[in-house]
Design an enzyme around this catalytic site. Structure first.
Site, mmCIF file in Angstrom:
data_model
loop_
_atom_site.group_PDB
_atom_site.id
_atom_site.type_symbol
_atom_site.label_atom_id
_atom_site.label_comp_id
_atom_site.label_asym_id
_atom_site.label_seq_id
_atom_site.Cartn_x
_atom_site.Cartn_y
_atom_site.Cartn_z
ATOM 1 N N GLU A 190 -5.911 -107.097 15.848
ATOM 2 C CA GLU A 190 -7.195 -106.852 16.518
ATOM 3 C C GLU A 190 -7.830 -108.123 17.065
ATOM 4 O OE1 GLU A 190 -6.259 -103.172 14.542
ATOM 5 O OE2 GLU A 190 -6.252 -105.253 13.822
ATOM 6 N N HIS A 232 -11.847 -96.740 5.668
ATOM 7 C CA HIS A 232 -11.717 -96.154 6.997
ATOM 8 C C HIS A 232 -12.912 -95.282 7.354
ATOM 9 C CE1 HIS A 232 -7.632 -97.105 5.703
ATOM 10 N NE2 HIS A 232 -7.307 -97.183 6.983
#
Length: 343
Positions: free
Chosen positions: A73, A142
């Protein structure tokens, strides 16, 4: 000919479109409209996106416009920010915004602050998008909502769509904006169909960033939410309507800049306020809305303290029964409304 025969011609009917397809339409139309727009992220190209939001776009636009990246990322967010600094218009997908923490230095220090630090010489027209907040059965790492995180930072615009029209219009507005925009979607809404008006089917349809929408008119209490909890508020409003309580439901749509004027006008009418969000309570979006109401002219119209409905102040549990009790449910909103109305 039909008019001559005396038949009434009706306007084209609204159609049902899922949030996933609305986002796909937005990116397709903007890729077609502006050759500077390109997509990048993990599995966005050949696999059609982890959630199939970019389905078909790689086949249509090719490797230079829709780019699969390694699982890094910070790396691909940095590439996207650099591209935006030379006036390309990247749409950078995080497979979940929880993974954006790996790239938060790029989002905040590189994207959000550069225009200000360069005295306006270097705009950064970039979009960071992907699913945000709780999904289903994906546990603590998450399931965070980043609305308050990114809404805290000057230099960013932050939007949080609920319906298909929100999703399409806000994403198109974000891609066209010359500032970094964070688009916080809900994984649980991707497959949900919403009615899309004839106007929203146009390629030039955009939803203005920074403008809330009143989803339901009411007179007794104002419910303010963003993303999936907007639907919960409408369900709660339907339950309460049967008991004679009419709720006004406001879909914030944008977290930063916040349309507090719409909330103030509603509170001046209803004299009561309940905020609803999936994020944690401390320093949350609801806390900001309540503070702004307290500090502004609408405070004088309140007949009771504002009430927040939020996620539980714990990391998200994995077990379904615990998960359900960690995020706001319709019953929680009904309870909060009755509390604020003292009924």
């Amino acid at each position: 000919l039909q008019q001559r025969r005396g038949l009434r011609l009706s306007a084209p009917a609204a159609i049902q479109v899922t949030v996933r397809d609305a986002l796909n339409q937005a990116m397709d139309e903007e890729l077609e409209r502006d050759e500077r727009v390109f997509l990048l992220g993990e599995e966005v190209a050949q696999y059609d996106g982890a959630y199939k939001v970019s389905r078909g776009l790689w086949k249509k636009y090719g490797d230079k416009r829709v780019i699969d990246t390694p699982i890094s990322e910070m790396g691909f967010a940095g590439i996207a920010v650099g591209a935006a600094m030379v006036w390309l218009r990247p749409v950078c997908e995080f497979m979940t915004f929880n993974f954006s923490m790996q790239a938060i230095d790029q989002v905040i220090n590189s994207a959000a602050k550069t225009c200000y630090m360069s005295a306006g010489a270097i705009p950064v027209p970039i979009v960071f998008r992907g699913p945000n907040g709780a999904a289903a059965g994906v546990a603590a790492q998450h399931s965070q909502c980043f609305a308050a995180w990114y809404g805290h930072c000057p230099g960013l615009k932050v939007v949080s769509p609920w319906s298909s029209e929100d999703a399409k219009g806000l994403l198109k507005a974000a891609i066209r904006d010359d500032n970094p925009v964070v688009v916080l979607e809900s994984e649980l809404l991707y497959s949900v169909p919403f009615e899309m008006s004839e106007q929203a089917q146009s390629k030039e349809f955009v939803v203005p960033i920074g403008k809330a929408k009143i989803e339901k008119q009411g007179t007794h209490v104002t419910l303010v939410a963003h993303s999936r909890p907007v639907g919960h508020c409408l369900e709660a409003a339907a339950v309460l309507s049967k008991e004679g309580v009419e709720c006004e439901v406001i879909n914030m749509r944008t977290i930063r800049p916040m349309d507090i004027e719409t909330v103030e006008a509603s509170v001046a009418k209803t004299n009561h306020l309940v905020t609803v969000e999936g994020g944690w309570p401390q320093f949350g979006v609801g806390a900001e809305i309540c503070a702004r109401i307290m500090e502004g002219p609408a405070f004088n119209y309140l007949d009771a303290p504002a009430v927040r409905v939020t996620g539980a102040d714990v990391p998200m549990p994995y077990a379904k029964i615990l998960e359900d009790n960690s995020i706001p449910q319709v019953k929680d909103i009904v309870f909060a409304v009755k509390k604020v109305l003292n009924i």
